[in-house]
Write a protein that holds these residues in place. Structure first.
Motif, mmCIF file in Angstrom:
data_model
loop_
_atom_site.group_PDB
_atom_site.id
_atom_site.type_symbol
_atom_site.label_atom_id
_atom_site.label_comp_id
_atom_site.label_asym_id
_atom_site.label_seq_id
_atom_site.Cartn_x
_atom_site.Cartn_y
_atom_site.Cartn_z
ATOM 1 N N PRO A 227 -9.165 42.481 46.571
ATOM 2 C CA PRO A 227 -8.478 42.927 45.355
ATOM 3 C C PRO A 227 -6.969 43.084 45.478
ATOM 4 O O PRO A 227 -6.245 42.841 44.507
ATOM 5 N N ARG A 228 -6.452 43.489 46.636
ATOM 6 C CA ARG A 228 -4.993 43.684 46.709
ATOM 7 C C ARG A 228 -4.229 42.375 46.563
ATOM 8 O O ARG A 228 -3.015 42.386 46.371
ATOM 9 N N ASP A 229 -4.954 41.237 46.647
ATOM 10 C CA ASP A 229 -4.319 39.940 46.447
ATOM 11 C C ASP A 229 -4.668 39.322 45.098
ATOM 12 O O ASP A 229 -4.294 38.185 44.830
ATOM 13 N N TRP A 230 -5.381 40.060 44.247
ATOM 14 C CA TRP A 230 -5.672 39.530 42.928
ATOM 15 C C TRP A 230 -4.391 39.500 42.094
ATOM 16 O O TRP A 230 -3.543 40.395 42.186
ATOM 17 N N THR A 231 -4.280 38.482 41.275
ATOM 18 C CA THR A 231 -3.060 38.277 40.489
ATOM 19 C C THR A 231 -2.695 39.495 39.654
ATOM 20 O O THR A 231 -1.515 39.864 39.546
ATOM 21 N N THR A 232 -3.690 40.133 39.049
ATOM 22 C CA THR A 232 -3.414 41.304 38.210
ATOM 23 C C THR A 232 -2.638 42.359 38.984
ATOM 24 O O THR A 232 -1.614 42.875 38.511
ATOM 25 N N PHE A 233 -3.087 42.697 40.185
ATOM 26 C CA PHE A 233 -2.490 43.820 40.917
ATOM 27 C C PHE A 233 -1.191 43.432 41.622
ATOM 28 O O PHE A 233 -0.255 44.238 41.661
ATOM 29 N N THR A 234 -1.115 42.208 42.150
ATOM 30 C CA THR A 234 0.166 41.788 42.748
ATOM 31 C C THR A 234 1.246 41.706 41.669
ATOM 32 O O THR A 234 2.414 42.036 41.934
ATOM 33 N N SER A 235 0.852 41.332 40.454
ATOM 34 C CA SER A 235 1.838 41.237 39.367
ATOM 35 C C SER A 235 2.307 42.616 38.934
ATOM 36 O O SER A 235 3.513 42.822 38.692
ATOM 37 N N PRO B 146 9.079 38.909 38.937
ATOM 38 C CA PRO B 146 9.784 38.272 40.061
ATOM 39 C C PRO B 146 8.868 38.120 41.274
ATOM 40 O O PRO B 146 7.919 38.887 41.457
ATOM 41 N N GLN B 147 9.154 37.151 42.098
ATOM 42 C CA GLN B 147 8.358 36.898 43.302
ATOM 43 C C GLN B 147 8.823 37.787 44.454
ATOM 44 O O GLN B 147 9.354 37.330 45.462
ATOM 45 N N VAL B 148 8.631 39.071 44.270
ATOM 46 C CA VAL B 148 8.964 40.030 45.328
ATOM 47 C C VAL B 148 7.984 39.831 46.485
ATOM 48 O O VAL B 148 6.771 39.830 46.274
ATOM 49 N N PRO B 149 8.464 39.660 47.718
ATOM 50 C CA PRO B 149 7.540 39.451 48.835
ATOM 51 C C PRO B 149 6.757 40.720 49.153
ATOM 52 O O PRO B 149 7.217 41.834 48.909
ATOM 53 N N ARG B 150 5.587 40.534 49.717
ATOM 54 C CA ARG B 150 4.762 41.672 50.094
ATOM 55 C C ARG B 150 4.997 42.017 51.556
ATOM 56 O O ARG B 150 5.373 41.168 52.365
ATOM 57 N N GLU B 151 4.732 43.283 51.881
ATOM 58 C CA GLU B 151 4.714 43.738 53.268
ATOM 59 C C GLU B 151 3.325 44.314 53.525
ATOM 60 O O GLU B 151 2.932 45.281 52.878
ATOM 61 N N ARG B 152 2.588 43.705 54.455
ATOM 62 C CA ARG B 152 1.207 44.121 54.694
ATOM 63 C C ARG B 152 1.147 45.161 55.805
ATOM 64 O O ARG B 152 1.663 44.954 56.906
ATOM 65 N N CYS B 153 0.520 46.305 55.505
ATOM 66 C CA CYS B 153 0.368 47.389 56.481
ATOM 67 C C CYS B 153 -1.084 47.866 56.418
ATOM 68 O O CYS B 153 -1.438 48.678 55.554
ATOM 69 N N GLY B 154 -1.916 47.373 57.332
ATOM 70 C CA GLY B 154 -3.316 47.770 57.307
ATOM 71 C C GLY B 154 -3.989 47.321 56.026
ATOM 72 O O GLY B 154 -3.970 46.137 55.696
ATOM 73 N N ASN B 155 -4.558 48.266 55.272
ATOM 74 C CA ASN B 155 -5.246 47.893 54.039
ATOM 75 C C ASN B 155 -4.379 48.088 52.801
ATOM 76 O O ASN B 155 -4.877 48.098 51.681
ATOM 77 N N ILE B 156 -3.059 48.265 52.993
ATOM 78 C CA ILE B 156 -2.144 48.383 51.854
ATOM 79 C C ILE B 156 -1.060 47.308 51.942
ATOM 80 O O ILE B 156 -0.719 46.829 53.026
ATOM 81 N N ASP B 157 -0.549 46.919 50.785
ATOM 82 C CA ASP B 157 0.599 46.020 50.685
ATOM 83 C C ASP B 157 1.687 46.720 49.897
ATOM 84 O O ASP B 157 1.408 47.355 48.869
ATOM 85 N N LEU B 158 2.920 46.599 50.367
ATOM 86 C CA LEU B 158 4.069 47.182 49.672
ATOM 87 C C LEU B 158 4.951 46.074 49.102
ATOM 88 O O LEU B 158 5.192 45.051 49.765
ATOM 89 N N TYR B 159 5.411 46.281 47.895
ATOM 90 C CA TYR B 159 6.363 45.395 47.231
ATOM 91 C C TYR B 159 7.621 46.235 47.010
ATOM 92 O O TYR B 159 7.657 47.116 46.144
ATOM 93 N N VAL B 160 8.629 45.972 47.831
ATOM 94 C CA VAL B 160 9.780 46.876 47.953
ATOM 95 C C VAL B 160 10.993 46.282 47.253
ATOM 96 O O VAL B 160 11.401 45.151 47.551
#
Length: 498
Positions: free
Chosen positions: A311-319, A269-283
């Motif tokens: 890398p935090r925006d690479w398809t593998t890890f966002t998926s 699913p296209q869960v939106p990301r929340e960007r916090c510094g050098n981390i992204d959360l998918y809640v």
């Protein structure tokens, strides 16, 4: 027939090339072994290679010489090519990276301990002693070497003058356009697939490798192929002189999309990301009212600084993070600074800081955390195995490199998971293995699995028999999909309930 000039590497003399030279001679080639000797600095070694070149038909300007160097030997070889570019038909690098103007050999050849030892000194006097027989592996993979080969290395080894390693290589640029060939030794961790991945990062250092007259061969052996497989190396050198080998990018083809940016093997699913510094959360939905466990997905490397996307925006890890959110778990991606093989301590600090930030988020149940590692981040599992906090419910890894590879020259004991787990780990570990993994990486995984099983660590193995390193973007097979689903199921199950 070309003339072959063979330049030895660290601690070794010209005798290391004798078996390969005999194979070349038997095929009608002429060979010339360069005795570098105990010169005090790099320039003197360069001069000795130049002397060898000048002694070969000194009155002709025909490009009739294939100049071959091994590890340190590439520095005097390239230096000589720069001064006699009109004579060189091709430069061949044997299990070593390209060398550049201003580079000192110590930075790329010596192991980490030696680099640190001489970093604070001028490093221009004294000698680096050769290793004892049991420590050659610190300077490269000894895979394929017989007992007789190791005896030869040890008995014929000579101390390396520090000046040859610390003096920067000075080049005019005359040899930049010469054709070149790299002989990659797979047991050192160097493969054509690895180079293509590094090129995809856009690192300028690798831009010159995309020329059609730059070719590569792979040999399934360790760092000293002139001893472990002289006949095969001779075949490669003959083929290189003929312009054969694999080009990383031919003029007819565009660079392929790297595996980590290709579509994921599962629909998520296209869960939106929340960007916090050098981390992204998918809640996932509902986390605002009920704290959820979290999985932190740790990218591999080294990844050069400045790569876009990071890398935090690479398809593998966002998926993976979105897939975790679909299971009701907060998925987390991050960027850490594993920009070089020596940067594991820095990357480990980045990860620890990111985990602390994730646990502090009010939507996260800080007592239910899992860490999921990929590829080159595998050594970063060691600190968590050695000292496992009570809130860490599970570790996972996909196609991990579970120890620094032989060619990296990194010996930091803090990042050796097999040693960390030997004392008996208690945290569950879900490990996904790629069946088509490179042999050097597979050996690190086998060592870790044996240590974990011997110590009673709760290790759960999942296999993708026909899967490659980075299979999520390469191998959209039922086996690969099932392994990802099962790995996620097991990790989520280990996170449990409050």
């Amino acid at each position: 027939m070309m003339e072959y000039v063979l330049v030895p590497g660290l601690f070794t003399g010209s005798q290391v090339w004798r078996a390969t030279a005999e194979k070349l001679t038997g095929r009608g080639a002429k060979t010339h072994l360069v005795p570098l000797g105990s010169a005090a600095d790099l320039e003197t070694h360069i001069a000795r290679v130049v002397e060898t070149i000048d002694a070969i038909g000194a009155t002709t300007d025909e490009r009739d010489i294939v100049l071959v160097g091994h590890d340190y030997g590439m520095h005097p070889a390239v230096g000589a090519a720069d001064r006699r570019a009109n004579r060189i038909a091709r430069i061949v690098y044997v299990d070593t990276a390209p060398v550049q103007d201003g580079a000192a050999a110590l930075a790329t050849l010596a192991d980490q301990e030696v680099r640190e030892r001489f970093a604070a000194s001028d490093g221009t006097t004294g000698e680096l002693p050769p290793p004892p027989r049991e420590e050659w592996q610190r300077w490269g993979s000894t895979a394929g070497l017989s007992d007789e080969d190791l005896d030869l290395l040890t008995t014929s080894a000579a101390a390396q003058p520090l000046g040859t390693l610390t003096q920067p290589l000075r080049l005019t640029g005359e040899a930049e356009s010469l054709p070149s060939t790299g002989v990659l030794c797979a047991e050192s961790g160097a493969t054509i697939a690895t180079l293509r991945m590094l090129m995809s990062f856009g690192d300028p250092m690798f831009a010159s490798l995309s020329r059609p007259d730059v070719t590569f061969f792979e040999l399934p052996t360790g760092h000293w192929p002139m001893l472990s497989c002289p006949e095969e190396l001779a075949d490669v050198l003959l083929a290189a002189a003929a312009g054969q080998g694999t080009s990383l990018v031919t003029p007819e083809e565009a660079p392929e999309t790297p595996a980590y940016l290709r579509p994921f093997l599962l629909d998520v699913p296209q869960v939106p990301r929340e960007r916090c510094g050098n981390i992204d959360l998918y809640v996932p939905e509902g986390a605002e009212t009920t704290a959820r466990p979290a999985i932190v997905f740790v990218h591999g490397g080294p990844v050069p600084a400045g790569v876009e996307p990071t890398p935090r925006d690479w398809t593998t890890f966002t998926s993976y993070a979105r897939y975790a959110a679909e299971q009701g778990v907060i998925g987390v991606t991050l960027d850490h600074r594993l920009h070089d093989v020596s940067a594991y301590p820095t990357a480990a600090e980045d990860l620890a800081a990111a985990v602390a930030e994730v646990r502090a988020d009010p939507r996260v149940d800080g007592d239910r955390i899992a860490l999921w590692f990929f590829s080159g981040s595998g050594p970063m599992t060691a600190p968590w195995l050695r000292e496992t906090p009570p809130w860490l419910r599970c570790l996972a890894a996909c196609y991990p490199i579970m120890a620094p590879l032989p060619g990296w020259g990194v010996n930091d004991p803090r990042f050796r998971p097999a040693e960390a787990v030997a004392g008996g780990g208690t945290v569950p570990f879900v490990l996904v293995r790629a069946g088509l993994e490179t042999s050097a990486v597979a050996a690190t995984v086998a060592e870790f699995v044996a240590a974990a099983e011997a110590s009673g660590t709760p290790l759960e193995l999942l296999d993708v028999p026909d899967g490659h390193h980075g299979f999520e973007g390469l191998d959209h097979t039922d086996d690969a999909r099932n392994a990802v689903r099962e790995a996620m199921r097991r990790v989520v199950e280990r996170l449990g309930s409050e």
